[in-house]
Motif scaffolding. Structure first.
Motif, mmCIF file in Angstrom:
data_model
loop_
_atom_site.group_PDB
_atom_site.id
_atom_site.type_symbol
_atom_site.label_atom_id
_atom_site.label_comp_id
_atom_site.label_asym_id
_atom_site.label_seq_id
_atom_site.Cartn_x
_atom_site.Cartn_y
_atom_site.Cartn_z
ATOM 1 N N SER A 1 0.195 37.113 68.917
ATOM 2 C CA SER A 1 0.425 35.859 68.793
ATOM 3 C C SER A 1 1.635 35.369 67.745
ATOM 4 N N THR B 1 -4.007 32.724 65.500
ATOM 5 C CA THR B 1 -2.392 32.443 65.666
ATOM 6 C C THR B 1 -1.753 33.851 64.712
ATOM 7 N N HIS C 1 -7.239 32.004 79.536
ATOM 8 C CA HIS C 1 -8.493 31.299 79.171
ATOM 9 C C HIS C 1 -8.254 29.774 79.141
ATOM 10 N N LEU D 1 -1.181 32.982 73.149
ATOM 11 C CA LEU D 1 -1.827 32.308 72.116
ATOM 12 C C LEU D 1 -3.373 31.981 72.476
ATOM 13 N N GLY D 2 -3.955 31.841 71.523
ATOM 14 C CA GLY D 2 -5.521 31.574 72.031
ATOM 15 C C GLY D 2 -5.898 33.053 72.473
ATOM 16 N N TRP D 3 -6.471 32.666 73.517
ATOM 17 C CA TRP D 3 -7.165 34.020 74.454
ATOM 18 C C TRP D 3 -6.410 34.254 75.721
ATOM 19 N N THR D 4 -5.236 33.508 75.907
ATOM 20 C CA THR D 4 -4.604 33.866 77.177
ATOM 21 C C THR D 4 -3.608 34.895 76.842
ATOM 22 N N ASN E 1 4.749 33.333 69.850
ATOM 23 C CA ASN E 1 5.184 32.249 69.401
ATOM 24 C C ASN E 1 6.437 32.293 68.885
ATOM 25 N N ASP F 1 -5.114 27.822 77.099
ATOM 26 C CA ASP F 1 -4.290 28.496 76.198
ATOM 27 C C ASP F 1 -3.195 28.824 76.541
ATOM 28 N N ARG F 2 -1.840 28.555 76.058
ATOM 29 C CA ARG F 2 -0.745 28.947 76.683
ATOM 30 C C ARG F 2 -0.589 30.432 76.464
ATOM 31 N N HIS G 1 -1.589 22.950 74.557
ATOM 32 C CA HIS G 1 -1.333 22.714 73.194
ATOM 33 C C HIS G 1 0.162 23.138 72.757
ATOM 34 N N ASN H 1 -3.955 26.562 69.949
ATOM 35 C CA ASN H 1 -4.762 27.172 70.943
ATOM 36 C C ASN H 1 -5.506 25.646 71.452
#
Length: 328
Positions: free
Chosen positions: A235, A230, A50, A96-99, A239, A92-93, A65, A70
């Motif tokens: 996620s 998160t 993403h 995380l987020g939407w990746t 993380n 996004d990593r 980030h 994100n």
């Protein structure tokens, strides 16, 4: 009687597990509805990445980030200001987020983390596909070690680094118990769904406060970031696994810092207790040949929110040093 008790206990456990998973599913659906993707997707070897682009002209500037975040962390006004002078690419990593997470990572029984070089390769491939060329790469916190990995992977094709409150060097001691638990197989399977399902608002507010201390978070920060993303099970696991397993990779990467001849600008607060100045920024300056450090007195871990002018000035200095802008 004993068999009946065992059966009753088994039914109770199954019922509780069902309630936890049902509640976690509901919380995740709500979080995703409240914070939908802000950008677009590019697929890299089956993994959706993403990204969002702001600005249409100027040098390419990639923003990466930190942990538990994100790309929305940069879009509470900061990235919009940068878009006046740069083409800003936010990503996004993994996890995380939407990746997504690359194949073989995550899940109940796959406990392999995405180490910094793996993350950098994924983001680099995505950047190639959307036409990013010779970028300045900014990394905040955990994103800093991914930015360093990016430069190690493509030293000739990376214009400069800007490291903000960045993880860069090995640290003494261990990490908090939540990383160890959430990053383990049993914890990821049992404890993480409980967190997703039932974490109280007061805990979230306290966590945001601790990240910004001694400063305060901007109004509406948690809602803009989408902390519910998160707190999704995938996620949380991603993380924790990435942070918990990070140190050996930093030890290995440090051996190659001396070959990074590109300009490196660091901005770090001397009141940062999450990624301490003396352990990371001061030590990195000894390891790289072309680094410059600005210490922000009294600043904590989030200067791109609390001292954005200082971070933007560091980006401009990096661009000048890389030959992408003229000195004012």
């Amino acid at each position: 009687m004993g068999l009946k008790l065992i059966l009753a206990a088994g039914l109770l456990i199954c019922g509780l597990a069902f309630v936890v998973q049902w509640r976690a599913n509901a919380q995740e659906r709500a979080a995703e509805a409240e914070t939908p993707p802000a950008g677009e997707f590019v697929e890299v070897a089956g993994t959706p990445v993403h990204y969002r682009i702001l600005g249409e002209s100027g040098p390419d500037l990639v923003l990466i980030h930190g942990a538990s975040g994100n790309l929305n962390d940069f879009t509470l006004g900061f990235a919009q200001r940068l878009a006046e002078d740069y083409r800003v690419i936010l990503m996004d990593r993994p996890g995380l987020g939407w990746t997504g997470r690359p194949p073989g990572h995550g899940g109940f029984w796959r406990n392999q983390e995405e180490e910094p070089r793996t993350q950098a390769r994924l983001l680099l491939e995505a950047a190639d596909r959307i036409g990013v060329t010779r970028p300045i790469v900014l990394g905040h916190s955990f994103g800093g070690i991914v930015a360093l990995a990016w430069a190690l992977e493509r030293p000739e094709e990376t214009a400069a680094l800007v490291l903000v409150s960045a993880v860069a060097e090995p640290w003494p001691g261990g990490l908090g118990w939540t990383y160890r638990v959430n990053g383990s197989l049993p914890g990821g399977a049992l404890f993480v769904p409980l967190v997703t399902a039932f974490v109280p608002e007061s805990y979230i507010a306290g966590a945001v406060e601790s990240i910004f201390r001694p400063q305060q978070a901007p109004e509406g920060y948690a809602e803009h970031l989408g902390v519910g993303l998160t707190l999704r099970r995938q996620s949380l696991r991603a993380n924790a696994q990435q942070v918990n397993a990070l140190r050996p990779h930093v030890v290995e990467m440090r051996q190659h810092y001396g070959g990074l001849e590109l300009p490196i600008e660091m901005v770090h607060g001397d009141a940062d207790t999450i990624v301490p100045l003396e352990i990371h920024a001061r030590e990195l300056m000894k390891d790289v040949p072309n680094g410059a450090l600005e210490v922000l007195e009294g600043e904590g871990h989030m200067p791109h929110h609390t001292q954005p002018d200082a971070v933007i000035a560091a980006i401009h200095r990096a661009a000048v040093r890389a030959g992408l802008r003229q000195a004012p």
